[in-house]
Design a protein around this motif. Sequence first.
Motif, PDB file in Angstrom:
ATOM      1  N   THR A  42      -7.300   0.616   9.081  1.00  0.00           N
ATOM      2  CA  THR A  42      -7.529   0.883  10.583  1.00  0.00           C
ATOM      3  C   THR A  42      -6.598   1.513  11.322  1.00  0.00           C
ATOM      4  O   THR A  42      -6.371   2.461  12.040  1.00  0.00           O
ATOM      5  N   ARG A  43      -5.150   1.166  11.046  1.00  0.00           N
ATOM      6  CA  ARG A  43      -4.042   1.754  11.692  1.00  0.00           C
ATOM      7  C   ARG A  43      -4.173   3.202  10.936  1.00  0.00           C
ATOM      8  O   ARG A  43      -3.665   4.349  11.906  1.00  0.00           O
ATOM      9  N   ASN A  44      -4.399   3.797   9.997  1.00  0.00           N
ATOM     10  CA  ASN A  44      -4.486   5.154   9.483  1.00  0.00           C
ATOM     11  C   ASN A  44      -5.781   5.963   9.991  1.00  0.00           C
ATOM     12  O   ASN A  44      -5.155   7.006  10.415  1.00  0.00           O
ATOM     13  N   ALA A  45      -6.696   5.324  10.291  1.00  0.00           N
ATOM     14  CA  ALA A  45      -8.126   5.941  11.022  1.00  0.00           C
ATOM     15  C   ALA A  45      -7.771   6.133  12.495  1.00  0.00           C
ATOM     16  O   ALA A  45      -8.078   7.356  12.832  1.00  0.00           O
ATOM     17  N   VAL A  66      -4.417   5.646  -0.538  1.00  0.00           N
ATOM     18  CA  VAL A  66      -4.581   5.530   0.989  1.00  0.00           C
ATOM     19  C   VAL A  66      -4.157   6.724   1.473  1.00  0.00           C
ATOM     20  O   VAL A  66      -3.124   7.354   0.969  1.00  0.00           O
ATOM     21  N   ASN A  67      -4.900   7.336   2.288  1.00  0.00           N
ATOM     22  CA  ASN A  67      -4.721   8.427   3.116  1.00  0.00           C
ATOM     23  C   ASN A  67      -3.610   8.027   4.257  1.00  0.00           C
ATOM     24  O   ASN A  67      -4.480   7.822   5.304  1.00  0.00           O
ATOM     25  N   LEU A  91       0.795  -1.194   0.000  1.00  0.00           N
ATOM     26  CA  LEU A  91       0.088   0.001   0.031  1.00  0.00           C
ATOM     27  C   LEU A  91       0.933   1.469  -0.046  1.00  0.00           C
ATOM     28  O   LEU A  91       0.354   2.379   0.283  1.00  0.00           O
ATOM     29  N   ALA A  92       2.114   1.033  -0.547  1.00  0.00           N
ATOM     30  CA  ALA A  92       3.012   2.345  -0.302  1.00  0.00           C
ATOM     31  C   ALA A  92       2.722   3.154  -1.454  1.00  0.00           C
ATOM     32  O   ALA A  92       3.109   4.484  -1.334  1.00  0.00           O
ATOM     33  N   SER A 104     -11.110   9.412   5.696  1.00  0.00           N
ATOM     34  CA  SER A 104     -11.438   8.492   4.541  1.00  0.00           C
ATOM     35  C   SER A 104     -10.020   7.762   4.024  1.00  0.00           C
ATOM     36  O   SER A 104      -9.366   8.253   3.186  1.00  0.00           O
ATOM     37  N   PRO A 105      -9.770   6.625   5.147  1.00  0.00           N
ATOM     38  CA  PRO A 105      -8.457   6.032   4.842  1.00  0.00           C
ATOM     39  C   PRO A 105      -8.184   5.612   3.476  1.00  0.00           C
ATOM     40  O   PRO A 105      -7.077   5.492   2.787  1.00  0.00           O
ATOM     41  N   VAL A 106      -9.289   4.860   2.777  1.00  0.00           N
ATOM     42  CA  VAL A 106      -9.191   4.598   1.338  1.00  0.00           C
ATOM     43  C   VAL A 106      -9.993   5.426   0.700  1.00  0.00           C
ATOM     44  O   VAL A 106     -10.993   5.835   0.862  1.00  0.00           O
ATOM     45  N   ILE A 107      -8.840   6.183  -0.383  1.00  0.00           N
ATOM     46  CA  ILE A 107      -9.464   7.169  -1.034  1.00  0.00           C
ATOM     47  C   ILE A 107     -10.394   6.758  -2.223  1.00  0.00           C
ATOM     48  O   ILE A 107     -11.442   7.592  -2.531  1.00  0.00           O
TER      49      ILE A 107
END
Length: 424
Positions: free
Chosen positions: A269-272, A414-415, A190-191, A310-313
């Motif tokens: 979830t980590r990003n949220a 990915v945000n 997901l980089a 919005s972790p998934v853009i």
Amino acid sequence: MAASTPADRAGDADDLSDIDLADTAFWARPPEDRHAAFARLRRRPPVFFAEADIGPIPAGPGFHALVRHADVVEASRTPQVFSSRPTAISIPDMPEEFGEFFGSMIGLDDPRHARLRRIVSRGFTPRMLAKLEDDVQRLAEQIVDDLVRTGPCDFVAEVAARLPLDVICEMMGVPADRRAMVFENASVILAGSDPDYLGHDIDAALTRMLTAGGDLAALLGELAAERRAAPTTDLTSALVRADIDGESLTDRELGSFFILLTVAGSETTRNAISHGLALLTGHPGQRELWWSDFEAHAGTAVEEIVRHSSPVIWMRRTLTRDHVMNGHAYRAGDKVVLYYASANRDEAVFADPDTFDITRSPNPHLGFGGPGPHFCLGAHLARREIGVMFRELHRRVPAIRSTAPPERLLSNFVNGIKSMPCAF
């Protein structure tokens, strides 16, 4: 530069030529600039964007950006028109095997999608979910114990990333000594375009992504072989034994599902959670309100964190036939990209959409995807993880805050937040 349709260009009072969602430079802009750009696009949807060459991948035919909440919802609800094949996770036309390998069932349509989801769902029984809820609580307590003991740290690495990764690894029965490998490979997949993970050479970056996916699939293959010989109570055992009307998962499908679970289940979830701390730090009034009665606001606060961050853009769809939506005619074969990050700030649905409001209700955000067959299978678990993590932080380290702006991932998909220091 954005390429608009002739209808878009005619009498254009709002010049959109400075917005190009296909250009990496756009995604390097500050978040507030990107949100302002999407607000302009929502006034003139849909807008067509040209694709550029990406290393060995030739330029594709371009794509329509779906930026309004209503359009994203309609496309999500009509998979027979807006297909997830050949891929949902790549705007360029990669080999179809690439999309299935990394996307598992999110890159499929019925009946194959329904078959996979039906089999996989057998692993999420009420008994399994009850155990997961206990695991989430126990792991969150351990993480905060370590945080209190070690003091100020990188919140992403030491808190936000640990909980979803540990939960998924325990679900699947991944040994503790393999979890660092799982985390590293999920981060590589997901980089996006971030050179810290993939470097600057496109060919080498694609090779590294394929290697990361192969390593995760190989790990699951090892675990599956062990569970067939000696079943346990973990999800891997449930999946290798799952049999519905004589159907079970192949080893390839097991590997692809594990990639999806580790990437979608841990990274988002980590990003949220990471964005949540940044938001509470930047909005002390909202933090004070939540902390004043944690349980009363926990449900709406979690939903608002997901909406706002919005972790998934986006996800992609491809038109299976000619279709008219919102007055615009699409043709069979057209690509459309469902921008959840824009839909979640649509002024037609959300009052003061740029405002972070933990009491927002109703909150019909699309942070877990739009309604329809591809709504996130792990949404309940993700909500649980975010809520429990903040409950433990509130209980044990209520003064925790970020002490510097987050270091953001360079990605159009990915945000993400790579690191963010915290103190308490």
